[in-house]
Design a protein around this motif. Structure first.
Motif, PDB file in Angstrom:
ATOM      1  N   SER A   1       0.835  -1.197   0.000  1.00  0.00           N
ATOM      2  CA  SER A   1       0.000   0.000   0.000  1.00  0.00           C
ATOM      3  C   SER A   1       0.874   1.254   0.000  1.00  0.00           C
ATOM      4  N   ALA A   2       0.373   2.323  -0.599  1.00  0.00           N
ATOM      5  CA  ALA A   2       1.107   3.593  -0.635  1.00  0.00           C
ATOM      6  C   ALA A   2       1.039   4.304   0.715  1.00  0.00           C
ATOM      7  N   GLU A   3       0.115   3.879   1.569  1.00  0.00           N
ATOM      8  CA  GLU A   3       0.002   4.490   2.891  1.00  0.00           C
ATOM      9  C   GLU A   3       1.015   3.853   3.824  1.00  0.00           C
ATOM     10  N   PHE A   4       1.572   4.663   4.705  1.00  0.00           N
ATOM     11  CA  PHE A   4       2.551   4.185   5.660  1.00  0.00           C
ATOM     12  C   PHE A   4       1.961   4.234   7.063  1.00  0.00           C
ATOM     13  N   HIS A   5       2.394   3.317   7.887  1.00  0.00           N
ATOM     14  CA  HIS A   5       2.016   3.315   9.287  1.00  0.00           C
ATOM     15  C   HIS A   5       2.588   4.568   9.938  1.00  0.00           C
ATOM     16  N   ARG A   6       1.919   5.115  10.928  1.00  0.00           N
ATOM     17  CA  ARG A   6       2.373   6.378  11.516  1.00  0.00           C
ATOM     18  C   ARG A   6       3.734   6.257  12.179  1.00  0.00           C
ATOM     19  N   HIS A   7       4.202   5.052  12.456  1.00  0.00           N
ATOM     20  CA  HIS A   7       5.531   4.855  13.023  1.00  0.00           C
ATOM     21  C   HIS A   7       6.529   4.398  11.963  1.00  0.00           C
ATOM     22  N   SER A   8       6.187   4.615  10.718  1.00  0.00           N
ATOM     23  CA  SER A   8       7.067   4.252   9.610  1.00  0.00           C
ATOM     24  C   SER A   8       8.218   5.237   9.510  1.00  0.00           C
ATOM     25  N   LEU A   9       9.408   4.717   9.331  1.00  0.00           N
ATOM     26  CA  LEU A   9      10.573   5.577   9.162  1.00  0.00           C
ATOM     27  C   LEU A   9      10.443   6.406   7.884  1.00  0.00           C
ATOM     28  N   LEU A  10       9.895   5.831   6.838  1.00  0.00           N
ATOM     29  CA  LEU A  10       9.715   6.584   5.594  1.00  0.00           C
ATOM     30  C   LEU A  10       8.783   7.772   5.792  1.00  0.00           C
ATOM     31  N   LEU A  11       7.715   7.559   6.536  1.00  0.00           N
ATOM     32  CA  LEU A  11       6.785   8.658   6.813  1.00  0.00           C
ATOM     33  C   LEU A  11       7.467   9.718   7.675  1.00  0.00           C
ATOM     34  N   ALA A  12       8.255   9.287   8.658  1.00  0.00           N
ATOM     35  CA  ALA A  12       8.973  10.238   9.510  1.00  0.00           C
ATOM     36  C   ALA A  12       9.960  11.054   8.683  1.00  0.00           C
ATOM     37  N   LEU A  13      10.661  10.405   7.761  1.00  0.00           N
ATOM     38  CA  LEU A  13      11.612  11.118   6.914  1.00  0.00           C
ATOM     39  C   LEU A  13      10.899  12.098   5.982  1.00  0.00           C
ATOM     40  N   ARG A  14       9.764  11.704   5.456  1.00  0.00           N
ATOM     41  CA  ARG A  14       8.987  12.610   4.604  1.00  0.00           C
ATOM     42  C   ARG A  14       8.493  13.817   5.406  1.00  0.00           C
ATOM     43  N   SER A  15       8.018  13.559   6.629  1.00  0.00           N
ATOM     44  CA  SER A  15       7.540  14.650   7.479  1.00  0.00           C
ATOM     45  C   SER A  15       8.673  15.608   7.800  1.00  0.00           C
TER      46      SER A  15
ATOM     47  N   LEU B   1      14.063  16.098  15.241  1.00  0.00           N
ATOM     48  CA  LEU B   1      14.469  17.131  14.298  1.00  0.00           C
ATOM     49  C   LEU B   1      13.261  17.783  13.633  1.00  0.00           C
ATOM     50  N   THR B   2      12.239  17.000  13.362  1.00  0.00           N
ATOM     51  CA  THR B   2      11.009  17.540  12.769  1.00  0.00           C
ATOM     52  C   THR B   2      10.358  18.533  13.731  1.00  0.00           C
ATOM     53  N   ARG B   3      10.273  18.160  15.011  1.00  0.00           N
ATOM     54  CA  ARG B   3       9.691  19.073  16.006  1.00  0.00           C
ATOM     55  C   ARG B   3      10.515  20.354  16.114  1.00  0.00           C
TER      56      ARG B   3
ATOM     57  N   HIS C   1      18.532   0.200  15.584  1.00  0.00           N
ATOM     58  CA  HIS C   1      18.950   1.397  14.847  1.00  0.00           C
ATOM     59  C   HIS C   1      17.765   2.142  14.246  1.00  0.00           C
ATOM     60  N   LEU C   2      16.763   1.425  13.745  1.00  0.00           N
ATOM     61  CA  LEU C   2      15.574   2.090  13.201  1.00  0.00           C
ATOM     62  C   LEU C   2      14.832   2.851  14.291  1.00  0.00           C
ATOM     63  N   SER C   3      14.762   2.266  15.474  1.00  0.00           N
ATOM     64  CA  SER C   3      14.102   2.929  16.590  1.00  0.00           C
ATOM     65  C   SER C   3      14.820   4.231  16.934  1.00  0.00           C
ATOM     66  N   GLY C   4      16.134   4.184  17.016  1.00  0.00           N
ATOM     67  CA  GLY C   4      16.908   5.391  17.308  1.00  0.00           C
ATOM     68  C   GLY C   4      16.791   6.428  16.209  1.00  0.00           C
ATOM     69  N   LEU C   5      16.837   5.977  14.965  1.00  0.00           N
ATOM     70  CA  LEU C   5      16.727   6.893  13.835  1.00  0.00           C
ATOM     71  C   LEU C   5      15.351   7.535  13.792  1.00  0.00           C
ATOM     72  N   PHE C   6      14.314   6.750  14.051  1.00  0.00           N
ATOM     73  CA  PHE C   6      12.952   7.292  14.077  1.00  0.00           C
ATOM     74  C   PHE C   6      12.829   8.366  15.148  1.00  0.00           C
ATOM     75  N   ALA C   7      13.355   8.101  16.332  1.00  0.00           N
ATOM     76  CA  ALA C   7      13.290   9.071  17.428  1.00  0.00           C
ATOM     77  C   ALA C   7      14.045  10.353  17.061  1.00  0.00           C
ATOM     78  N   LEU C   8      15.213  10.215  16.452  1.00  0.00           N
ATOM     79  CA  LEU C   8      16.016  11.378  16.066  1.00  0.00           C
ATOM     80  C   LEU C   8      15.314  12.209  14.995  1.00  0.00           C
ATOM     81  N   VAL C   9      14.785  11.549  13.976  1.00  0.00           N
ATOM     82  CA  VAL C   9      14.096  12.263  12.894  1.00  0.00           C
ATOM     83  C   VAL C   9      12.862  12.978  13.439  1.00  0.00           C
ATOM     84  N   SER C  10      12.144  12.332  14.347  1.00  0.00           N
ATOM     85  CA  SER C  10      10.969  12.968  14.959  1.00  0.00           C
ATOM     86  C   SER C  10      11.374  14.201  15.759  1.00  0.00           C
TER      87      SER C  10
END
Length: 124
Positions: A3-17, A105-107, A94-103
């Motif tokens: 699906s083109a939709e990503f889960h809200r905890h998706s790293l791809l969605l976090a990077l896009r945001s 930086l977004t904030r 590593h994905l967990s840490g990267l997700f937290a960091l990207v989130s």
């Protein structure tokens, strides 16, 4: 087919945001020099101008990739416990840490944009 939709905890969605937030920040902040000497909310932090430059550079690194150099490798300490993990567990770590960091930086990008709008007297 995925699906083109990503889960809200998706790293791809976090990077896009994150990329979108920095893009909005760049479009909003027309005079970055106004951010000099304005303290940031984050500790440790330089000032909002330093944050502005860091957020742009981080987005550039995310979007264009980092060249692997010996300097980059030597600065990262090898933690033996992490190296002994199964590849799937190591990836999740590593994905967990990267997700937290990207989130985070977004904030920061959102807060910087809002602070700039406050400085120039524009209210959303």
């Amino acid at each position: 087919m995925q699906s083109a939709e990503f889960h809200r905890h998706s790293l791809l969605l976090a990077l896009r945001s994150y990329s979108s937030a920095v893009g909005r920040m760049e479009q909003t902040v027309l005079l970055p020099s106004l951010l000099r000497d304005v303290p940031a909310d984050e500790e440790p932090s330089r000032d909002l101008y330093g944050d502005y430059l860091m957020l742009k550079a981080a987005r550039s690194a995310v979007e264009s990739g980092l060249a692997r150099t010996e300097d980059n490798v030597s600065k990262v300490p090898a933690d033996q416990a992490l190296l002994e993990l199964e590849p799937e567990s190591l990836l999740r770590f590593h994905l967990s840490g990267l997700f937290a960091l990207v989130s985070q930086l977004t904030r920061r990008s959102h807060r910087l944009t809002q602070k700039y709008l406050d400085i120039v007297g524009v209210h959303n």
